[in-house]
Scaffold this motif. Sequence first.
Motif, mmCIF file in Angstrom:
data_model
loop_
_atom_site.group_PDB
_atom_site.id
_atom_site.type_symbol
_atom_site.label_atom_id
_atom_site.label_comp_id
_atom_site.label_asym_id
_atom_site.label_seq_id
_atom_site.Cartn_x
_atom_site.Cartn_y
_atom_site.Cartn_z
ATOM 1 N N GLY A 157 20.262 -37.543 16.598
ATOM 2 C CA GLY A 157 21.263 -38.599 16.514
ATOM 3 C C GLY A 157 21.617 -39.157 17.879
ATOM 4 O O GLY A 157 21.786 -40.371 18.042
ATOM 5 N N ARG A 158 21.714 -38.276 18.872
ATOM 6 C CA ARG A 158 22.047 -38.724 20.230
ATOM 7 C C ARG A 158 20.956 -39.641 20.783
ATOM 8 O O ARG A 158 21.245 -40.688 21.380
ATOM 9 N N LEU A 159 19.698 -39.259 20.592
ATOM 10 C CA LEU A 159 18.594 -40.070 21.096
ATOM 11 C C LEU A 159 18.545 -41.431 20.400
ATOM 12 O O LEU A 159 18.241 -42.450 21.032
ATOM 13 N N LEU A 160 18.845 -41.455 19.126
ATOM 14 C CA LEU A 160 18.882 -42.721 18.399
ATOM 15 C C LEU A 160 20.023 -43.601 18.914
ATOM 16 O O LEU A 160 19.862 -44.819 19.070
ATOM 17 N N ASP A 161 21.157 -42.984 19.191
ATOM 18 C CA ASP A 161 22.282 -43.734 19.768
ATOM 19 C C ASP A 161 21.880 -44.379 21.089
ATOM 20 O O ASP A 161 22.149 -45.560 21.336
ATOM 21 N N VAL A 162 21.240 -43.588 21.951
ATOM 22 C CA VAL A 162 20.823 -44.084 23.263
ATOM 23 C C VAL A 162 19.860 -45.261 23.121
ATOM 24 O O VAL A 162 19.899 -46.220 23.910
ATOM 25 N N ALA A 163 18.995 -45.188 22.104
ATOM 26 C CA ALA A 163 18.015 -46.255 21.886
ATOM 27 C C ALA A 163 18.615 -47.483 21.210
ATOM 28 O O ALA A 163 17.907 -48.472 20.996
ATOM 29 N N GLY A 164 19.900 -47.414 20.862
ATOM 30 C CA GLY A 164 20.581 -48.576 20.306
ATOM 31 C C GLY A 164 20.590 -48.667 18.799
ATOM 32 O O GLY A 164 21.034 -49.669 18.236
#
Length: 249
Positions: free
Chosen positions: A21-28
Amino acid sequence: MTAALAGCTVVVTREHRGELGRLLDVAGAAVEHIPLIEIAEVDDARRRQLDSAIAAEPDWVIVTSAAGADRVGAVAHHPAVRLAAVGTATASRLAAVAERPVDVTPDRQIAAGLVEAFVERVDGPQHVVIARGDLAGDDVAAGLTAAGHTVDVHIAYRTLVRVPSEAERARAAAADAVVFASGSSARAWTDALGGDAARRLPPIVVAIGPTTRAVAEESGLKITHEAAEHSLAGIIDELSHAWRKRAGQ
């Protein structure tokens, strides 16, 4: 610069959003967290068996998920017992609960990757304890046994299906993508959604690797993309590529 997944709504089915979820957030991306599994404890007898196996100080303790890490760390502090984990997020959790670094984490964050990394880096027959969920596959144990190691497998937790609400089902069907980081997450989609499982899939369906893809397809789900690098970062890269192509960029 526009984030790689800006405008993309992605379903995450894990119990917790976690590192994915964090990586998806970072990717927008806009993350729709719709848990389809719940983690439950094993009975007292199995819990004692696992604790005793680790307390006996095997050469290695291996976990294949964060839930497994949570259930071995408290008894895995002894420095003589080396630690291995199937992926970076799981390794991070294991290191935190064991209060020391993890010795082996593969670049390819799938079962086959862990077996390869272990065989490459470890000399001589070893006594290995694997703590895993009741629905996890036997690939790690089979691979290490074939390589000449003595392997003890213990069920550390149970994975239960969580049935989503109608509102959650609608949100899942309206999303642009879903990502499966394990075979159990793909299987949970079918178990939770039943006859609607294939119909409720978003247009983009990304699997972390070939094992997850195989489980998904055996469960009647069509995988549209497979990560070239079998890791959470690889999922983000593959999803970003698929999203750009779909958006005509």
